[in-house]
Design an enzyme around this catalytic site. Structure first.
Site, PDB file in Angstrom:
ATOM      1  N   HIS A  87     -33.553 -41.467   9.186  1.00  0.00           N
ATOM      2  CA  HIS A  87     -32.505 -41.424  10.216  1.00  0.00           C
ATOM      3  C   HIS A  87     -31.489 -42.541  10.012  1.00  0.00           C
ATOM      4  CE1 HIS A  87     -30.948 -40.460  14.277  1.00  0.00           C
ATOM      5  NE2 HIS A  87     -30.672 -41.753  14.314  1.00  0.00           N
ATOM      6  N   GLU A  88     -31.982 -43.767   9.883  1.00  0.00           N
ATOM      7  CA  GLU A  88     -31.079 -44.908   9.740  1.00  0.00           C
ATOM      8  C   GLU A  88     -30.354 -44.886   8.403  1.00  0.00           C
ATOM      9  OE1 GLU A  88     -30.252 -46.735  12.150  1.00  0.00           O
ATOM     10  OE2 GLU A  88     -31.775 -45.958  13.518  1.00  0.00           O
ATOM     11  N   HIS A 135     -27.094 -43.012   8.830  1.00  0.00           N
ATOM     12  CA  HIS A 135     -26.034 -43.857   9.392  1.00  0.00           C
ATOM     13  C   HIS A 135     -25.510 -44.837   8.348  1.00  0.00           C
ATOM     14  CE1 HIS A 135     -26.715 -42.225  13.311  1.00  0.00           C
ATOM     15  NE2 HIS A 135     -27.880 -42.819  13.518  1.00  0.00           N
TER      16      HIS A 135
END
Length: 346
Positions: A19-20, A23
């Site tokens: 997920h990170e 980003h």
């Protein structure tokens, strides 16, 4: 306990990392300055710096973050490389990239499972694949591999006929089965019980499975189809949950840890399936239009795109405060559910 801890760290660590990473990669591509890429919260366990970014692993493995310069416009010291100074379209991509990665991860996991382990499909013949312990069939002496020939004198040719006969029976009334085991036929009496979760009579058996290898292209196709199907099922389940205003099935960190430990004991393939399932769940929840979640951030960016200017810092502060409050309440409710299930048995 060690298996549970290891499985929990593996599952949550992988989900947070992916997920990170979404980003992080898009922020870099958009020209933003990322000061820190962190897995976990709290004090640092270890860290190193490469270029302008510090990479760290922290004590509490229940999340992660990217410290992107300029997330708070009043503290932007990165000039045009600050998040707040980049075009709104770039910021939208950065915000949604984490969710996109959570939907992409299951496709890779399912592809690996299908390609390297093949697929198993139910055998249409009336052959017992698994006889569950402490269930009526087990207590009656039935064993894995038994073939059901007849029930109450009626011939059984398929697994569907077998299950229909069991479901049509009366709870507690014995069924007289003729089964083939090896080269001999046996007469067995088994009394079905009612299963409240599936709302039908059962005897505690599962069908045999047929295994087949799958090629590269078919593995990709099946992985995409399974991910799409699970997304549809989860959206439907979330809709029903909101419609009924019932959170009895919500699970928090304790529940996830318990499930991860149980699944890990079944093997790596079930654990990867569980990880894929949880990744889709995480992606969908993050799309909720709640401030402090990615969906909430995206909504504020949409408002900015329509207005032609961002919301005031004061408005953003109040929205974030409300969002954090809602998330804390949701976490407390889910944790209370976990405690009831794990420690009280509710």
């Amino acid at each position: 306990m060690l298996i549970t801890i290891a499985a929990t760290i593996f599952v949550l660590g992988l989900l947070v990392l992916v997920h990170e990473l979404g980003h992080f990669i898009t922020a870099k591509l958009a020209g933003m300055r990322v000061d820190e890429f962190a897995i976990g919260f709290g004090p640092k366990l270890c860290s190193f710096k490469r270029g302008e970014t510090v990479y760290s692993i922290r004590v509490v493995p229940l999340g992660g973050f990217n410290d992107i310069a300029g997330m708070n416009p009043e503290e932007n010291d990165a000039g045009e490389r600050g998040y707040c100074e980049r075009p709104v379209g770039h910021r939208m991509v950065v915000i949604l990239a984490g969710v996109f990665m959570n939907f992409l991860l299951p496709i890779f996991l399912f592809f690996g499972i299908f390609f390297f382990s093949g697929v198993s499909t139910p055998n249409p013949e009336p052959i017992l694949g698994t006889v569950l312990a402490d269930k009526p069939a087990y207590e009656a002496g039935l064993k894995d591999g038994d073939r059901v020939l007849s029930i109450n004198g009626e011939a059984i040719a398929t697994w569907t006929e077998f299950t229909e006969a069991v479901q049509a029976s009366e709870e507690g009334r014995p069924l007289y089965l003729t089964v083939q085991r090896g080269g001999e036929e046996l007469q067995v009496s088994v009394a079905p019980t009612y299963d409240a979760s599936s709302k039908r009579n059962v005897v505690g058996v599962m069908s045999a499975l047929e295994h087949k290898d799958v090629g590269f292209v078919d593995s990709v196709t099946m992985a995409v189809q399974k991910t799409g199907y699970l997304m549809y099922m989860m959206v439907d389940a979330l809709y029903r949950l909101l419609l009924e205003l019932s959170g009895k099935d919500l699970a928090g960190p304790i529940g996830v840890a318990q499930m991860a430990g149980e699944v890990a004991q079944m093997g790596i393939v079930p654990l990867l399936n569980f990880t894929a399932f949880l990744s889709i769940n995480l992606g969908l929840v993050n799309l909720f239009p709640i401030p402090a979640l990615d969906g909430g951030h995206f909504i504020t960016l949409c408002i900015e795109a329509v207005r032609g200017k961002p919301l005031s810092p004061k408005a953003l502060y109040y929205m974030q405060s409300v969002g954090v409050g809602l998330l804390i309440l949701l976490m407390l409710f889910a944790t209370a559910n976990d405690i009831m299930r794990v420690f009280v048995g509710g």
